[in-house]
Design an enzyme around this catalytic site. Structure first.
Site, PDB file in Angstrom:
ATOM      1  N   PRO A 258      25.864   9.862  -7.770  1.00  0.00           N
ATOM      2  CA  PRO A 258      25.430   8.458  -7.764  1.00  0.00           C
ATOM      3  C   PRO A 258      25.389   7.897  -6.356  1.00  0.00           C
ATOM      4  CG  PRO A 258      27.737   8.606  -8.383  1.00  0.00           C
ATOM      5  CD  PRO A 258      27.232  10.026  -8.264  1.00  0.00           C
TER       6      PRO A 258
ATOM      7  N   ARG B 256      12.365  -2.576   0.974  1.00  0.00           N
ATOM      8  CA  ARG B 256      12.087  -2.217  -0.420  1.00  0.00           C
ATOM      9  C   ARG B 256      10.901  -2.975  -1.027  1.00  0.00           C
ATOM     10  NH1 ARG B 256      15.014  -2.852  -4.295  1.00  0.00           N
ATOM     11  NH2 ARG B 256      14.534  -0.900  -5.386  1.00  0.00           N
TER      12      ARG B 256
ATOM     13  N   TYR C 292       8.328  -0.268  -2.158  1.00  0.00           N
ATOM     14  CA  TYR C 292       8.393   0.029  -3.588  1.00  0.00           C
ATOM     15  C   TYR C 292       7.938  -1.133  -4.472  1.00  0.00           C
ATOM     16  CZ  TYR C 292      11.602   3.574  -1.729  1.00  0.00           C
ATOM     17  OH  TYR C 292      12.172   4.590  -1.017  1.00  0.00           O
TER      18      TYR C 292
ATOM     19  N   CYS D  95       3.508  -9.401  11.344  1.00  0.00           N
ATOM     20  CA  CYS D  95       2.048  -9.483  11.247  1.00  0.00           C
ATOM     21  C   CYS D  95       1.501  -8.414  10.313  1.00  0.00           C
ATOM     22  CB  CYS D  95       1.430  -9.358  12.637  1.00  0.00           C
ATOM     23  SG  CYS D  95       1.814 -10.748  13.705  1.00  0.00           S
ATOM     24  N   GLU D  96       1.907  -8.480   9.074  1.00  0.00           N
ATOM     25  CA  GLU D  96       1.442  -7.608   8.002  1.00  0.00           C
ATOM     26  C   GLU D  96       1.463  -8.423   6.718  1.00  0.00           C
ATOM     27  OE1 GLU D  96       0.813  -4.223   7.922  1.00  0.00           O
ATOM     28  OE2 GLU D  96       1.518  -3.541   9.882  1.00  0.00           O
TER      29      GLU D  96
END
Length: 447
Positions: free
Chosen positions: A294, A332, A336, A369-370
């Site tokens: 885990p 994340r 994702y 800047c994205e």
């Protein structure tokens, strides 16, 4: 709904409510540590470890913490002190594990691309288990053990080709994934290893992915592996170890209800007991060693990331909350499409809870800047949030700080550990001045 953790709560103070982690005020921490920063609860980590041990150890299932989830040395030391082993995927992680107090024999070395240098260092360090990902890796490891005449224990990682309901970027046991070998490759690898004087293959390993919220794919994979083990046993290759990986899922709640004088809540996730019971029921006659790895399920809910609102930008159709945190600090969402719950550190009322009429939907973004630098869209937050307010992302203990970087030449955020009423800096923020020190121009001697 169960609590996120008993260690995160709002407390009334000076005509408002402020967020506390254990017995430390997040607001007070932010007065000493520049935002954005990560903050972890030691008590929450210890609770998670104890829950994990209580589920698996009575069933004689060994636990190795998958340290890729969070490799901060202070947190690793806590895990090592609790007697867990550790799963690594690089030689850098091995160095951290040994520095944190893990014994070399309690280290499992996983990963699809271990280099010859990494394998050599791990063999010489006495790493207890190598999870082999290919016949090519097996050949390299045999040559290293022959050269240094070092005994090594290994498992073959198989790809059970099971379908899991998770994000496509975190599947690892489906057909076409780069990890492990197919079942037909196992016997030839065992035959090759049989001629080695120093390397012994003792069993099989698997890891079918991350963020798995049901035991069904584990049962499916174990059933397939049992059939393979029986066939190999009939061929004269009795195996005595099974490494079943990790991937136990955590629910990241999108939009928690902000409540007065209560803990923040998230949906329940499958308990460690559920996985332990599933494993033992699937292997009733197994007499060998079983281990699990885990990572996220031990670390995710111990951490928060604190950020400050730079602007509340009016826009149509949805206004923006622009934070001083960005995708370089918390990858994340961009990587994702994950959403971390976001709550204010201060509620500007001592008794009232924001009702639905007091909430406004915002798109929460960072300054990079994205367009991918977006944490969430149409997020309901109190209508009176304003520039300068502190905000808190929840469930950021795993795969967050460890994935941070300096894109757009931004500093790397600090990490803080809370222990009751004490707070400890466990990673200083890394400034651009410090990062630029690594960019000195110097000639290489090519002769």
């Amino acid at each position: 709904m169960p609590k996120l953790t008993p260690h995160l709560r709002y407390l009334a103070h000076a005509q408002q409510q402020t967020l506390w982690l254990e017995n430390v005020s997040i607001q007070q921490l932010a007065s000493q540590v520049a935002t954005p920063f990560y903050c972890y609860s030691k008590a929450a980590l210890l609770n998670n470890i104890q829950d994990c041990k209580a589920a698996f150890e009575p069933n004689k299932i060994h636990i190795h913490y998958a340290m890729k989830a969070n490799s901060n040395l202070s947190l690793l030391r806590i895990v090592a002190e609790q007697g867990l082993g550790v799963d690594i995927v690089s030689i850098g992680e091995m160095r951290r594990a040994l520095s944190a107090g893990f014994r070399a024999q309690d280290i499992v070395f996983s990963g699809v691309g271990k280099t010859s240098a990494e394998l050599t260092a791990a063999v010489l360090a006495g790493v207890g288990q190598f999870n082999l990902e290919s016949k090519e890796e097996l050949a390299v490891l045999i040559s290293i053990t022959d050269k240094y005449q070092q005994q090594v224990s290994a498992l073959i990682r198989v790809n059970p080709e099971v379908i899991v309901d998770t994000h496509k970027n975190i599947t690892t046991g489906a057909k076409g994934n780069k990890f492990g070998v197919n079942f037909n490759a196992v016997l030839p690898m065992l035959e090759t290893a049989q001629h080695s004087a120093f390397l012994k293959i003792n069993g099989l390993a698997m890891h079918i992915g991350s963020q798995i919220h049901t035991t069904a794919p584990y049962l499916d994979a174990i059933a397939k592996i049992k059939i393979l083990i029986d066939k190999l046993n009939a061929r004269g290759y009795p195996l005595t170890q099974l490494d079943l990986g990790g991937g136990f899922g955590v629910h990241y709640q999108n939009h928690p209800q902000v409540t007065s004088n209560t803990e923040c809540s998230v949906p329940p996730h499958l308990a460690f007991n559920d996985f332990a019971n599933a494993i033992t029921s699937a292997l009733p006659d197994w007499q060998g060693r079983i281990s699990v790895e885990p990572g996220r399920s031990l670390m995710a809910n111990i951490g928060v990331m604190v950020s400050e609102i730079t602007y509340v930008k009016e826009s149509q159709p949805t206004s923006f909350i622009v934070l001083d945190a960005a995708m370089n600090d918390l990858m994340r969402p961009a990587l994702y499409q994950a959403t971390h719950a976001l709550i204010p550190v201060q509620l500007h009322s001592q008794t009232e809870v924001p009702s639905t009429t007091q909430l406004t939907n915002y798109d929460v973004v960072g300054p990079i800047c994205e367009s991918t630098d977006t944490f969430s869209k149409s997020t309901p937050l109190p209508s009176n949030v304003t520039a300068g307010d502190l905000m808190c992302f929840l469930y950021t203990g795993a795969y967050c700080a460890v994935m941070s970087n300096s894109y757009n030449s931004r500093p790397i955020a600090a990490e803080v550990l809370v222990d009751d009423a004490q707070a400890h800096m466990i990673r200083q923020a890394i400034s651009q001045d410090e990062l630029m020190e690594f960019e000195r121009h110097s000639a290489l001697n090519l002769r």
